[in-house]
Design a protein around this motif. Structure first.
Motif: not given
Length: 161
Positions: A104, A111, A134, A150, A152-154, A157-158
């Motif tokens: 991770w 990122l 991914l 998930y 965090q990504i959502k 992060m992005l």
């Protein structure tokens, strides 16, 4: 992260520092190296024994210098150590964590790299539209950890650009 072609290596390969500060830091690193060697009987002994190469090479004015700490700021990224510490525990090196955490963190370096490129290109008024695909990131992790990743990504992060 140790791979010289990794996103981490690309990100830290050129640590930009003001030239005056760079010179001062490198002088301090040289001083730290000398202090470490002077305080260590083992390093002094090793330096003395390795110095015998001068006799073999007929170079009387030469000497062996041991640098326990990197000497040049440009080399700093290669030897960077990432540690993790929560509120109540000691510092724990990232390379001692489990495979899931290390994987991770490696993804987070991707990122970080992408976000840094967006900042660089934005300051130069250049377009940059990264796409990250991914497939089952960290499928081997506990389902609760997968949900946290998930989220965090959502969330933040992005970048939404």
């Amino acid at each position: 992260m140790r791979d010289k072609f990794s996103y981490f290596a690309k990100l830290v390969k050129d640590i930009k520092i003001d030239p005056d500060s760079l010179l001062r830091f490198e002088e301090e690193l040289q001083s730290i190296n000398s202090q470490i060697v002077n305080e260590s009987d083992v390093l002094q002994h090793l330096s003395e024994k390795l110095g015998m190469v001068s006799q073999t090479l007929d170079a009387d004015a030469s000497k062996i210098l041991i640098h326990p700490v990197t000497q040049k700021m440009n080399d700093l990224g290669r030897n960077l150590v990432i540690n993790f510490q929560d509120e109540s525990s000691d510092v724990f090196p990232m390379n001692s964590h489990g495979m899931g955490t290390r994987s991770w963190v490696t993804f987070l370096t991707l990122l970080s790299y992408v976000d840094w490129q967006i900042k660089l290109r934005g300051s130069e008024d250049k377009c940059y539209h990264p796409i990250i695909l991914l497939e089952e990131p960290e499928a081997h992790l506990h389902p609760n950890s997968q949900r946290n990743i998930y989220k965090q990504i959502k969330s933040d992060m992005l970048p939404n650009r």
